[in-house]
Design a protein around this motif. Structure first.
Motif, PDB file in Angstrom:
ATOM      1  N   ARG A 106      44.552  60.681  49.532  1.00 19.63           N
ATOM      2  CA  ARG A 106      45.465  61.566  48.700  1.00 19.63           C
ATOM      3  C   ARG A 106      46.850  61.604  49.147  1.00 19.63           C
ATOM      4  O   ARG A 106      47.036  60.891  50.200  1.00 19.63           O
ATOM      5  CB  ARG A 106      44.763  62.976  48.847  1.00 19.63           C
ATOM      6  N   LEU A 107      47.594  62.085  48.452  1.00 21.07           N
ATOM      7  CA  LEU A 107      49.077  62.056  48.594  1.00 21.07           C
ATOM      8  C   LEU A 107      49.411  62.783  49.736  1.00 21.07           C
ATOM      9  O   LEU A 107      48.693  63.704  50.173  1.00 21.07           O
ATOM     10  CB  LEU A 107      49.825  62.583  47.397  1.00 21.07           C
ATOM     11  N   PRO A 108      50.239  62.470  50.768  1.00 21.32           N
ATOM     12  CA  PRO A 108      51.366  61.322  50.309  1.00 21.32           C
ATOM     13  C   PRO A 108      51.102  59.970  50.494  1.00 21.32           C
ATOM     14  O   PRO A 108      51.833  59.186  50.877  1.00 21.32           O
ATOM     15  CB  PRO A 108      52.674  61.811  50.840  1.00 21.32           C
ATOM     16  N   ALA A 109      49.821  59.505  50.664  1.00 21.05           N
ATOM     17  CA  ALA A 109      49.379  58.269  51.018  1.00 21.05           C
ATOM     18  C   ALA A 109      50.104  57.092  50.351  1.00 21.05           C
ATOM     19  O   ALA A 109      50.554  56.221  50.713  1.00 21.05           O
ATOM     20  CB  ALA A 109      47.956  57.812  50.915  1.00 21.05           C
ATOM     21  N   ALA A 110      50.110  57.388  48.837  1.00 18.24           N
ATOM     22  CA  ALA A 110      50.747  56.181  48.202  1.00 18.24           C
ATOM     23  C   ALA A 110      52.635  56.202  48.445  1.00 18.24           C
ATOM     24  O   ALA A 110      52.913  55.096  48.592  1.00 18.24           O
ATOM     25  CB  ALA A 110      50.646  56.641  46.543  1.00 18.24           C
TER      26      ALA A 110
END
Length: 346
Positions: A129-133
């Protein structure tokens, strides 16, 4: 296991991603979302190769080098090209640089700008889940910075030879479509606020193609789409992707989702390079995208806006040989080479 205790589907994105009540994620082939009669002609003269940029997370990027970097007279071959780092679309939940439509778009960008293009894979929700990207986007830029540092400081050290031979590290542009455009914005904020040091790399601009933003308060088109809006991307689809990619329990005013939300960092003191925002007139997010650009302009950020009235959300990857994409490449080429032309004229 009895049927009354079996995991149930709690989120479903068009049958391609299903999140079950026990946390299991079930994915099917996303190709079912694309037309079965797709045809993507090759672009001659462009070399490409996959390179690992984050071994810890198993992440790679695809490097594209056009014929302009290798052919022609000696002077032309030695002239370095701008670098375009590109993040694909997919609502933070779908996609990889190897998809034929994404690959074709990057082939065209490399050939027609021309530029050295880096198409970056990143972690997807709901598994990551974000902020992974966003973190992965920052890692890719840091990798490019380290490539530049290696080239200029350590002769013979490990670096990608195409970058050493062909990339102008003083003209790096960070681009993306939809979720990828969202990522371009957020790495601009990290870099411009000092959280992402990239020197001696120089980011000369950001390109946001139909960016994927949202907010708890809907725009008029999001709340009640007019007939002109394309039905290919709806508010319901967007909401599902946000629920699958945001931290559990987060609202659409999360800082990744809403750059101007109540919990988002103030951008007044953030240093932005030039920003090109491309919006589509038939996109349900068109009004929101124009508001985003207007807010940056109000803060005296150097923003340019191009509106393609007849296009829909993520048209660049949906139709990589369409007229909208043709015009977008022309607009991006002017944006990328404008600075160089102005410098040459001085």
């Amino acid at each position: 296991m009895s049927s009354d205790t079996a995991p149930r589907v709690i989120e479903d994105y068009r049958g391609v991603i299903q999140l079950l009540s026990d946390g299991t994620v079930v994915r099917s082939d996303p190709a079912v979302l694309r037309p079965s009669d797709e045809h993507f002609p090759d672009v001659p003269g462009v070399q490409w190769e996959d390179v690992v940029y984050d071994a810890a997370h198993g992440l790679s990027l695809r490097v594209y080098r056009p014929a302009a970097a290798t052919a022609g007279d000696a002077a032309r071959a030695k002239k370095k090209l701008p670098v375009l780092m590109y993040f694909h679309s997919g609502g933070f939940c779908l996609g990889t640089f190897s998809q034929p439509n994404f690959h074709t778009g990057c082939l065209r960008l490399a050939s027609e700008l021309p530029a050295v293009v880096l198409s970056v894979d990143y972690r997807l929700g709901p598994e990551h889940r974000l902020p992974a990207a966003i973190n992965d986007a920052a890692a890719a830029l840091s990798w490019l910075r380290d490539q530049h540092a290696t080239v200029v400081s350590v002769a013979g050290a490990h670096h990608h030879p195409w970058l050493a031979e062909s990339a102008d590290f003083t003209r790096v542009f960070v681009a993306g479509e939809s979720s990828g455009a969202n990522m371009s914005h957020h790495v601009a904020v990290r870099h411009g606020s000092g959280q992402l040091p990239l020197a001696p790399l120089r980011v000369a601009g950001h390109v946001l193609l139909t960016p994927f933003f949202s907010g708890v308060q809907r725009t008029a088109a999001e709340a009640s789409p007019p007939p002109a809006v394309s039905p290919s991307f709806t508010t319901e689809m967007a909401d599902t992707m946000w629920r699958l990619s945001l931290p559990v329990g987060a609202t659409r005013d999360h800082p990744v989702t809403n750059p101007f939300g109540p919990d988002s960092p103030a951008l007044g003191t953030v240093v932005f390079p030039r920003v090109l925002v491309v919006s589509a007139g038939r996109d349900i997010l068109h009004e929101r995208v124009l508001r985003y650009a207007a807010r940056l302009e109000e803060m005296d950020k150097p923003v340019e806006v191009a509106v393609l009235e007849g296009q829909e959300h993520a048209f660049f990857s949906r139709q990589p040989w369409g007229e909208g994409t043709n015009e977008t490449i022309r607009v991006v080429k002017r944006f990328v080479y404008r600075e160089n032309a102005a410098t040459s004229a001085e």
